[in-house]
Design a protein around this motif. Structure first.
Motif, short mmCIF file in Angstrom:
data_model
loop_
_atom_site.label_atom_id
_atom_site.label_comp_id
_atom_site.label_asym_id
_atom_site.label_seq_id
_atom_site.Cartn_x
_atom_site.Cartn_y
_atom_site.Cartn_z
N VAL A 255 22.94 -62.51 -40.28
CA VAL A 255 21.70 -61.83 -39.31
C VAL A 255 21.85 -62.71 -38.18
O VAL A 255 21.50 -62.44 -37.24
N LEU A 256 21.57 -64.11 -38.37
CA LEU A 256 21.30 -65.12 -37.31
C LEU A 256 22.45 -65.08 -36.25
O LEU A 256 22.09 -65.24 -35.18
N ALA A 257 23.60 -64.93 -36.77
CA ALA A 257 24.63 -64.93 -35.74
C ALA A 257 24.77 -63.59 -34.87
O ALA A 257 24.94 -63.69 -33.70
N VAL A 258 24.57 -62.70 -35.59
CA VAL A 258 24.76 -61.36 -35.01
C VAL A 258 23.72 -60.75 -34.31
O VAL A 258 23.75 -60.33 -33.15
N GLU A 259 22.49 -61.26 -34.68
CA GLU A 259 21.19 -60.46 -34.30
C GLU A 259 20.63 -61.83 -33.59
O GLU A 259 19.39 -61.46 -33.56
N ARG A 260 21.13 -62.65 -33.21
CA ARG A 260 20.49 -63.89 -32.64
C ARG A 260 19.47 -63.35 -31.46
O ARG A 260 18.55 -64.13 -31.10
N GLY A 261 19.80 -62.30 -30.66
CA GLY A 261 18.82 -61.93 -29.34
C GLY A 261 17.92 -61.32 -29.66
O GLY A 261 16.80 -60.97 -29.00
N ARG A 262 17.88 -61.02 -31.20
CA ARG A 262 16.50 -59.93 -31.39
C ARG A 262 15.70 -61.19 -32.41
O ARG A 262 14.47 -60.29 -32.65
N LEU A 263 16.02 -62.17 -32.73
CA LEU A 263 14.99 -63.05 -33.30
C LEU A 263 14.49 -63.95 -32.60
O LEU A 263 14.91 -65.20 -32.19
N ALA A 264 12.98 -63.37 -31.85
CA ALA A 264 12.66 -64.16 -30.77
C ALA A 264 11.91 -65.37 -31.35
O ALA A 264 11.45 -66.26 -30.28
N ARG B 188 17.78 -68.94 -28.77
CA ARG B 188 18.74 -67.86 -29.03
C ARG B 188 20.18 -68.76 -29.46
O ARG B 188 20.81 -68.15 -30.51
N ASP B 189 20.42 -69.75 -28.75
CA ASP B 189 21.47 -70.42 -29.07
C ASP B 189 21.64 -70.91 -30.59
O ASP B 189 22.50 -70.90 -31.23
N ALA B 190 20.48 -71.78 -30.82
CA ALA B 190 20.23 -72.24 -31.91
C ALA B 190 20.35 -71.37 -33.07
O ALA B 190 20.92 -71.83 -34.04
N VAL B 191 19.63 -70.13 -33.02
CA VAL B 191 19.75 -69.38 -34.12
C VAL B 191 21.09 -68.81 -34.35
O VAL B 191 21.76 -68.82 -35.59
N GLY B 192 22.13 -68.64 -33.29
CA GLY B 192 23.54 -68.28 -33.31
C GLY B 192 24.17 -69.25 -33.98
O GLY B 192 25.11 -69.07 -35.07
N PHE B 193 24.25 -70.59 -33.61
CA PHE B 193 24.74 -71.69 -34.13
C PHE B 193 24.48 -71.94 -35.72
O PHE B 193 25.35 -72.33 -36.34
N ALA B 194 23.12 -71.81 -35.97
CA ALA B 194 22.80 -71.98 -37.43
C ALA B 194 23.45 -71.02 -38.22
O ALA B 194 23.79 -71.19 -39.40
N GLY B 195 23.66 -69.50 -37.65
CA GLY B 195 24.40 -68.76 -38.77
C GLY B 195 25.87 -69.15 -38.75
O GLY B 195 26.15 -68.95 -39.94
N ILE B 196 26.56 -69.54 -37.96
CA ILE B 196 27.82 -70.09 -37.93
C ILE B 196 28.06 -71.28 -39.02
O ILE B 196 28.79 -71.22 -39.74
N GLU B 197 27.02 -72.27 -38.81
CA GLU B 197 27.04 -73.39 -39.85
C GLU B 197 26.92 -72.88 -41.18
O GLU B 197 27.73 -73.69 -41.93
N MET B 198 26.11 -71.72 -41.32
CA MET B 198 25.93 -71.50 -42.89
C MET B 198 27.05 -70.94 -43.39
O MET B 198 27.35 -71.01 -44.58
N HIS B 199 27.96 -70.17 -42.59
CA HIS B 199 29.28 -69.80 -43.13
C HIS B 199 30.28 -71.00 -43.27
O HIS B 199 30.96 -70.82 -44.34
N ARG B 200 30.40 -71.75 -42.28
CA ARG B 200 31.46 -72.85 -42.55
C ARG B 200 31.23 -73.60 -43.54
O ARG B 200 31.96 -74.34 -43.97
N ARG B 201 29.70 -74.08 -43.89
CA ARG B 201 29.44 -74.80 -44.93
C ARG B 201 29.71 -74.35 -46.44
O ARG B 201 29.82 -74.76 -47.52
#
Length: 421
Positions: free
Chosen positions: A395-404, A350-363
């Motif tokens: 989607v990755l950042a906001v919905e990280r808890g739904r992507l199991a 769950r954490d990895a998914v969320g951090f991936a979403g933020i990484e995509m924004h910052r890059r």
């Protein structure tokens, strides 16, 4: 030793004069009169030289007293080279053979001398060229499991763990860069940011997106407050070197204690961005679609291998502060141990998914962009690739808890990658 003189940046023309008296150099590459030196640093922070001699070659890396990506207007402490050196020693011992061998370190001059990796190339460049690396996914998945587990409370005893935590708490400057550039800058107007002009409307929407900003803040709080393990801290396709038979991890200046999912999410995000960049780098063809699938397969295998190796280490090396064997295995409760393991892996994912979403924004919106997008010369095409990546990142950042499961992320990316905007 170099420490008797004030700090001075190395230059290709004078490097042999300055380092020629070091046995760590001459024993490996021969007499300095025959050295050939070339500067290859293309990163954001440091000088990097390849030094070749009659007997071999080495890499010499020196920190600059400022951020190279910006210039002398952004001064930085040279202490980052110390933290990188300490991190490389620890990470290298936790997965032997996966980092370059270290030969010499001078803290005052912020110089490291290390193994010259050949015939390796930077993974990012290999992906942009459409190359495949058959051992990459397995080696990276095991690297992540071994370094993240063996640097954690699950494996380390109290005194050593607390000492390391205190040591790396001193890497405040680079940790502060991560906290700002990763989690905050992309989501508001900031002088350090830049983005493709064709993304203006999308950027305005992102900076008005309360749910996304809440997710970024939650993940920032987790990064700052969860000292699960020693992280590489900047693990992406530009800090990995590869060849057909080997994978190595480099550049650990940003090492700090944080949540296990951070390194995993950072790496997966860069693989997924490579997929979104493909329409701007290769013509539409069966070959491009096959390469897209290979990158997605690689990301899946990294995660699956991580989970498998983490499970093995959980059963075989769980002897640290949080070992817990006296609560479960020692009382004959194998199920309890498995439930704890499953909860742990689910949280890391769950954490990895969320951090991936933020990484995509910052890059895409922040200071440090990636060449996959930057080299697309057609502005509209580039903006389309970036916009699709931003949509996935939200989607990755906001919905990280739904992507199991990682298969759900693969489906999301496959749908967005071919979508017209």
């Amino acid at each position: 030793m170099l420490t008797h003189s004030p700090y001075e940046p190395l230059q290709a023309q004078t490097l042999a004069d300055r380092l020629g008296g070091l046995p760590e150099m001459t024993a490996r590459i021969g007499p300095p009169a025959q050295w050939q030196v070339r500067e290859i640093g293309d990163g954001n922070l440091n000088l990097v030289f390849i030094v070749e001699g009659a007997a071999g070659s080495v890499v010499v890396k020196q920190a600059l007293p400022y951020a190279r990506v910006v210039g002398e207007s952004w001064p930085m402490s040279l202490d980052r080279s110390f933290f990188e050196h300490e991190a490389l020693l620890r990470l290298g011992s936790r997965d032997p053979g996966r980092l370059p061998e270290l030969y010499y370190f001078d803290r005052h001059q912020a110089i490291q001398i290390m193994e010259h990796l050949r015939p390796h190339i930077i993974l990012r460049k290999g992906l942009m060229a459409g190359e495949r690396f058959p051992l990459l996914a397995g080696q990276l998945g095991r690297y992540l499991a071994r370094t993240l587990f063996r640097g954690s409370d699950w494996a380390m005893e109290t005194a050593r763990r607390k000492a390391d935590l205190a040591l790396f708490a001193g890497n405040v400057e680079l940790c502060g860069i991560t906290e700002d550039l990763f989690f905050t800058d992309p989501f508001h107007e900031c002088a350090r940011n830049s983005h493709s002009p064709a993304l203006d409307r999308a950027v305005a929407s992102i900076r008005a997106d309360r749910d996304l900003k809440l997710a970024a803040l939650e993940l920032k709080a987790h990064f700052c407050g969860s000292a699960q393990t020693l992280l590489h801290g900047d693990l992406h396709t530009g800090s990995i070197m590869v060849c057909a038979g080997d994978t190595r991890v480099i550049d650990a200046e940003f090492a700090t204690y944080g949540p296990m999912g951070f390194d995993i999410g950072s790496l997966l995000a860069n693989l997924w961005m490579a997929v979104f960049a493909l329409p701007g780098l290769q013509p539409d063809s069966e070959e491009r679609r096959a390469y897209r699938d290979w990158i997605l397969d690689t990301a899946e295998t990294i995660w699956d291998t991580f989970a498998e190796e983490f499970t093995r280490l959980w059963h075989g090396e769980r002897q640290g502060i949080l070992g817990g064997r006296e609560l479960f295995e020692d009382q004959g409760d194998a199920i309890g141990s498995e439930l704890a393991l499953n909860t742990m892996i689910a949280g890391i994912w769950r954490d990895a998914v969320g951090f991936a979403g933020i990484e995509m924004h910052r890059r895409i919106l922040g200071l440090a962009h990636i060449p996959e997008f930057e080299t697309i010369t057609d502005e509209a095409l580039r903006a389309g690739c970036e916009h699709r990546a931003l949509m996935a990142g939200r989607v990755l950042a906001v919905e990280r808890g739904r992507l199991a499961a990682i298969g759900q992320v693969r489906t999301l990316i496959a749908r967005l990658e071919g979508r017209d905007l």
